[in-house]
Write an enzyme that holds these catalytic residues in place. Sequence first.
Site, mmCIF file in Angstrom:
data_model
loop_
_atom_site.group_PDB
_atom_site.id
_atom_site.type_symbol
_atom_site.label_atom_id
_atom_site.label_comp_id
_atom_site.label_asym_id
_atom_site.label_seq_id
_atom_site.Cartn_x
_atom_site.Cartn_y
_atom_site.Cartn_z
ATOM 1 N N LEU A 58 0.817 -1.221 0.000
ATOM 2 C CA LEU A 58 0.000 0.000 0.000
ATOM 3 C C LEU A 58 0.849 1.267 0.000
ATOM 4 O O LEU A 58 1.946 1.295 0.545
ATOM 5 C CB LEU A 58 -0.924 -0.014 1.220
ATOM 6 C CG LEU A 58 -1.875 -1.215 1.296
ATOM 7 C CD1 LEU A 58 -2.732 -1.127 2.555
ATOM 8 C CD2 LEU A 58 -2.756 -1.305 0.048
ATOM 9 N N GLY A 107 -1.784 6.390 -2.553
ATOM 10 C CA GLY A 107 -2.915 6.258 -3.481
ATOM 11 C C GLY A 107 -4.000 5.362 -2.909
ATOM 12 O O GLY A 107 -5.202 5.667 -2.987
ATOM 13 N N HIS A 108 -3.583 4.248 -2.304
ATOM 14 C CA HIS A 108 -4.540 3.341 -1.658
ATOM 15 C C HIS A 108 -5.159 4.004 -0.412
ATOM 16 O O HIS A 108 -6.367 3.885 -0.176
ATOM 17 C CB HIS A 108 -3.842 2.063 -1.198
ATOM 18 C CG HIS A 108 -3.251 1.233 -2.286
ATOM 19 N ND1 HIS A 108 -1.899 1.054 -2.422
ATOM 20 C CD2 HIS A 108 -3.819 0.509 -3.285
ATOM 21 C CE1 HIS A 108 -1.650 0.245 -3.450
ATOM 22 N NE2 HIS A 108 -2.797 -0.092 -3.998
ATOM 23 N N LYS A 129 -6.146 6.127 -11.436
ATOM 24 C CA LYS A 129 -4.870 5.615 -11.962
ATOM 25 C C LYS A 129 -5.138 4.460 -12.935
ATOM 26 O O LYS A 129 -4.428 4.279 -13.916
ATOM 27 C CB LYS A 129 -4.028 5.153 -10.778
ATOM 28 C CG LYS A 129 -2.972 4.122 -11.061
ATOM 29 C CD LYS A 129 -1.723 4.777 -11.512
ATOM 30 C CE LYS A 129 -0.561 3.821 -11.755
ATOM 31 N NZ LYS A 129 -0.777 2.415 -11.671
ATOM 32 N N GLN A 156 -9.972 0.301 -15.859
ATOM 33 C CA GLN A 156 -10.552 -0.608 -14.861
ATOM 34 C C GLN A 156 -11.837 -0.022 -14.278
ATOM 35 O O GLN A 156 -12.835 -0.731 -14.080
ATOM 36 C CB GLN A 156 -9.534 -0.866 -13.748
ATOM 37 C CG GLN A 156 -10.094 -1.648 -12.561
ATOM 38 C CD GLN A 156 -8.990 -2.050 -11.604
ATOM 39 O OE1 GLN A 156 -8.333 -3.052 -11.814
ATOM 40 N NE2 GLN A 156 -8.793 -1.280 -10.550
ATOM 41 N N SER A 183 2.484 3.587 -7.394
ATOM 42 C CA SER A 183 2.118 2.238 -7.804
ATOM 43 C C SER A 183 2.912 1.263 -6.953
ATOM 44 O O SER A 183 4.081 1.525 -6.625
ATOM 45 C CB SER A 183 2.468 2.026 -9.283
ATOM 46 O OG SER A 183 2.473 0.649 -9.599
ATOM 47 N N SER A 184 2.281 0.144 -6.618
ATOM 48 C CA SER A 184 3.004 -0.878 -5.852
ATOM 49 C C SER A 184 4.225 -1.352 -6.638
ATOM 50 O O SER A 184 5.240 -1.713 -6.044
ATOM 51 C CB SER A 184 2.081 -2.057 -5.567
ATOM 52 O OG SER A 184 0.915 -1.596 -4.920
#
Length: 282
Positions: free
Chosen positions: A33, A36-37, A149, A153, A185-186
Amino acid sequence: MQILTTAAELQAYTEQARQAGQRIGLVPTMGALHAGHLQLVQAARAECNEVVATIFVNPTQFNNAEDFRLYPRVPEADAALLAPAGCTALFVPSVEEMYPRPPVLRFDFGDLERVMEGAHRPGHFNGVATVVSKLFHLARPHRAYFGQKDWQQVAVIRQLVADLSFDLEIVACPTIREADGLAMSSRNRRLDPAARAAAPLLHQVLAAAAAQVRQGVPPAQVRAAAEATLAHEPLVTPEYVEVADAQTLQPLENYAPGRAVVLCLAAHLGGVRLIDNVVVVR
Ligand code: AMP
């Protein structure tokens, strides 16, 4: 924060909350995480009584076995971030728990998935729709939170909700970026220092393209200029650059009055695949 590992526990937890008149917000993630999350969790916290985050690296949405194997997994660090952000329950199922038997149902989102991520990652949105449907059925949230992002999706999930009459509201939250513009991003954790130093180019290219769209530069020219700039950087291998209608996601040949444009790209940096997008309201 409650930790839930089985589908039955998630169902029982959310059913009890619903019976008690609580509003449930769902935040599906694959973990590792970042801000963003956490923004999604905070948005859910502001609008719902219960915030259920899920962490599941979903094998069915990976079209590349190596990408699945190398996907960052840091469960303890994730759990420590979620509670202070306002998460009330964390669902962390095993693959066997989510898929007691191999799924055979196939989703086809038509034109929405014939482009960009759908075209370049065969089966990706089928896996996304499968796991998101399962989470919606198990948790029956009032609202579910996703990030812009992953613009395509969000479009696919809105279609899923409409087609299957899920009784919930989709909330899309803006893309959170590092100070140098790189979208969080992860997968950024996997960038080596040289690739990390080159990575802000992705957003720079999108920002320059957005300026051209605002000036009315034709889509083909915008696309070509962005591709040329990316091709110039030896550490970046572009996969696609698209200038598309923000709603239908179909590539544009001309701009239509009053319709928003989304600029999307995917590129590889030192073996790590990153995506980003910006939306231009003309
Ligand atoms: P992931 O863990 O990458 O599957 O992402 C989980 C959710 O977080 C998805 O809805 C993503 O769109 C969202 N998300 C990921 N990165 C960002 C970001 N930088 N800004 C906003 N939302 C994001």
